[in-house]
Scaffold this active site. Structure first.
Site, PDB file in Angstrom:
ATOM      1  N   GLU A 194       0.422   2.910  -5.334  1.00 35.84           N
ATOM      2  CA  GLU A 194      -0.506   1.936  -4.762  1.00 35.84           C
ATOM      3  C   GLU A 194      -1.193   2.419  -3.483  1.00 35.84           C
ATOM      4  O   GLU A 194      -1.337   1.660  -2.535  1.00 35.84           O
ATOM      5  CB  GLU A 194       0.238   0.614  -4.470  1.00 35.84           C
ATOM      6  CG  GLU A 194       0.827  -0.015  -5.697  1.00 35.84           C
ATOM      7  CD  GLU A 194       1.717  -1.228  -5.384  1.00 35.84           C
ATOM      8  OE1 GLU A 194       1.653  -2.183  -6.160  1.00 35.84           O
ATOM      9  OE2 GLU A 194       2.457  -1.215  -4.392  1.00 35.84           O
TER      10      GLU A 194
HETATM   11  C1  TNX Z   1       4.720  -3.075  -7.070  1.00 32.68           C
HETATM   12  S1  TNX Z   1       6.375  -0.990  -8.251  1.00 32.68           S
HETATM   13  C2  TNX Z   1       5.168  -2.186  -6.103  1.00 32.68           C
HETATM   14  C3  TNX Z   1       5.970  -2.695  -4.988  1.00 32.68           C
HETATM   15  C4  TNX Z   1       6.197  -4.177  -5.078  1.00 32.68           C
HETATM   16  C5  TNX Z   1       6.456  -4.560  -6.515  1.00 32.68           C
HETATM   17  C6  TNX Z   1       6.806  -6.002  -6.698  1.00 32.68           C
HETATM   18  C7  TNX Z   1       5.685  -0.182  -7.176  1.00 32.68           C
HETATM   19  C8  TNX Z   1       5.787   1.242  -7.320  1.00 32.68           C
HETATM   20  N1  TNX Z   1       5.037  -0.825  -6.207  1.00 32.68           N
HETATM   21  O1  TNX Z   1       5.356  -2.352  -3.768  1.00 32.68           O
HETATM   22  O2  TNX Z   1       7.292  -4.502  -4.283  1.00 32.68           O
HETATM   23  O3  TNX Z   1       5.313  -4.265  -7.270  1.00 32.68           O
HETATM   24  O4  TNX Z   1       7.151  -6.269  -8.013  1.00 32.68           O
END
Ligand code: TNX
Length: 520
Positions: free
Chosen positions: A332
């Site tokens: 992300e």
């Molecule tokens: C996505 S999974 C994220 C996290 C959040 C999560 C909540 C991932 C690699 N990144 O930053 O905590 O969703 O479900």
């Protein structure tokens, strides 16, 4: 007197081969009075190299029976009238020591280190493996064949089990950044997951809202990032000191669980930039944040300070971590321009290798050219991913964690009091009834290192909350990781899970009593 009898295959994860022999049950009378008479003493014999396992077995038997248990070791191990025997067969101390923190090891017979056998007959119960890892797995199986509370008479079901894991990596993850959980809580979690033969615990140590591992060269990371007001809504302060982290690594290793530390970057770093403003683009301080937004912060690919910082952190964490893996995040990074993301990973991924680790990253890292040993971890819900398929085709191993099946922070149903629902609601059957080898085109069985169930903590506040989200779904993921695909059946799993409920209750585990399961 009531005999509590488990069926030989009434175990999660389901063993590979179960051959019951109802004529060969092993009985233990727990009556210590003279009049009970004729009851042989309980004893455990084991070679000296398996002394730890022998003590754990003896303790398990003391708890289950309330009887004293004697131990014999050395030359006479495995002989005579000993009721419980531990045999190491094909044991290679050098290979074992070398691989003590790596469950990918194989023993002298070419079996995975975690392979084991159990034989139960009227005279004795024998646990056999090529390594202590295998004996530990055998012990977890035996635990589930014993009653969860001391009983007047115990009957262990006769027959043989032969067992070994499908995947080398069967993991779960705790998010210590969004809410900090301390050593006592983490140890309790480790005790519970070890019983399901989970062998990796990934710790998400850093995120926008908190930094949870002391780094001596950068003290403000934890002074600020672990201080009061950190975590989502400011309700999850705290951090692990170097000593606490080292003790956790040791505690986990004693249960054949390897810690995988994660330092998330280049995104998810707001707290780093609060603590060290020289790591922002313009060198200006940024305000702390405790909301649950993602994707707004980034380390700066074009600054040398960035790489000095990252290398110091990677070196420190690598030195503290005997296990083979270091997770570098990579997810992300919405505010990192693609060319900067590529440049950042080009510099940072080799640092893991420099300090002796294999890098794992969330699967976004598969968009760049990876060092040969790097491992993408798939976490999204889409049915295909070009980057991960390309990495698999190039020979990379992959960890499967699709959010719509394996995320333990998703709500069970729309009424769940905790959890998120961006990947949908994930009931127990949904978390069980899928297979990692056909989740992504181009990423088949031979490309999989294994499977992991992450637990993000935005909505969690306590160990009880962690337990509520993890159990029972982690049992489903544990069975997916261990049991051969062809042997897995939801109805069978559902029944065996129902039988596990009283054990969790006896252990004080706050599991969710899903209406999908007929809890005994
Ligand atoms: C996505 S999974 C994220 C996290 C959040 C999560 C909540 C991932 C690699 N990144 O930053 O905590 O969703 O479900």
């Amino acid at each position: 007197m009531q005999a509590l009898t488990r069926q030989l295959g009434d175990v999660i994860p389901l063993p590979v081969s179960v051959r019951p022999d109802p004529a060969a049950n092993f009985r233990i009378s727990t009556d210590l009075s003279e009049s009970a008479g004729g009851q042989t003493d309980l004893s455990v014999s084991a070679p000296a190299e398996a002394a730890d396992i022998a003590e754990q077995l003896a303790e398990l038997l003391r708890q289950a029976t309330g009887r004293p248990v004697s131990r014999t070791s050395g030359e006479d191990a495995g002989e005579g009238g000993s009721s419980f025997r531990i045999l190491l067969d094909g044991y290679d101390k050098n290979a074992y020591d070398k691989n003590a923190y790596d469950n990918n090891a194989y023993d002298k017979n070419g079996k995975p280190a975690e392979a084991y056998g159990i034989e139960i007959n009227p005279e004795s119960v024998t646990l056999r493996a090529g390594s202590n890892q295998g004996l530990f797995a055998a012990l977890q199986t035996l635990r589930q064949l014993l009653p969860e509370e001391p009983a007047a008479e115990i009957v262990l079901p006769g027959g043989r089990i032969e067992d070994e894991p499908r995947f080398a990596y069967r993991g779960t993850m705790l998010d210590l950044a969004r809410h900090f959980f301390g050593p006592v809580e983490i140890r309790s979690f480790i005790d519970a997951i070890a019983q399901l033969k989970i062998n990796y615990l990934h710790l998400h140590l850093t995120d926008d809202q908190g930094w949870r591992l002391e780094i001596p060269g950068r003290p403000k990371l934890t002074e600020i990032g672990g201080g009061p007001g950190t975590g989502v809504d400011g309700t999850g302060p705290g951090f692990l000191t170097i000593q606490e982290y080292a003790d956790l690594v040791t505690y986990a290793a004693a249960r054949y669980i390897t810690i995988v530390p994660e330092i998330d970057m280049p995104g998810h770093v707001n707290v780093v930039q609060v603590a060290y403003p020289e790591l922002t683009a313009d060198g200006q301080p940024v305000p702390p944040r405790t909301d649950a937004e993602v994707g707004y912060s980034s380390l700066v690919a074009g600054k040398e300070e960035t790489y000095a910082f990252v290398e110091e952190v990677i070196r420190t964490v690598s030195e503290l971590t005997p296990g083979p893996y270091l997770h570098i995040g990579g997810d992300e990074a919405f505010s990192t321009p693609p060319e900067d993301y590529r440049e950042f990973l080009r510099r940072v991924l080799p640092m893991a290798g420099k300090y002796g680790k294999r890098a794992i990253g969330w699967h976004e890292i598969a968009a760049v050219d990876l060092p040969p040993t790097a491992i993408p971890q798939y976490w999204r819900i889409e049915p295909a991913d070009d980057g991960v398929a390309r990495a698999a085709a190039a020979g990379h191993q992959v960890i499967m964690s699709p959010a719509d099946r394996s995320y333990l922070d998703m709500k069970y149903d729309k009424d769940s009091p905790l959890g998120l629902d961006w990947a949908g609601v994930v009931g127990v059957e949904r978390s069980y009834d899928w297979d990692p080898a056909d989740r992504l085109p181009g990423v088949g069985e031979e490309s999989l290192l294994g499977v992991e169930a992450p637990l993000w903590s935005e909505t969690l506040r306590s160990l009880a909350d962690v337990q509520f989200m993890a159990f029972p779904r982690l049992a489903a993921i544990a069975e997916i990781g261990w049991t051969p695909r062809a042997d897995r059946k939801w109805r069978s799993f559902r029944d065996r899970l129902g039988a596990l409920g009283p054990r969790w209750t006896a252990q004080g585990i706050n599991f969710y009593r899903s209406p999908e399961i007929d809890w005994r």
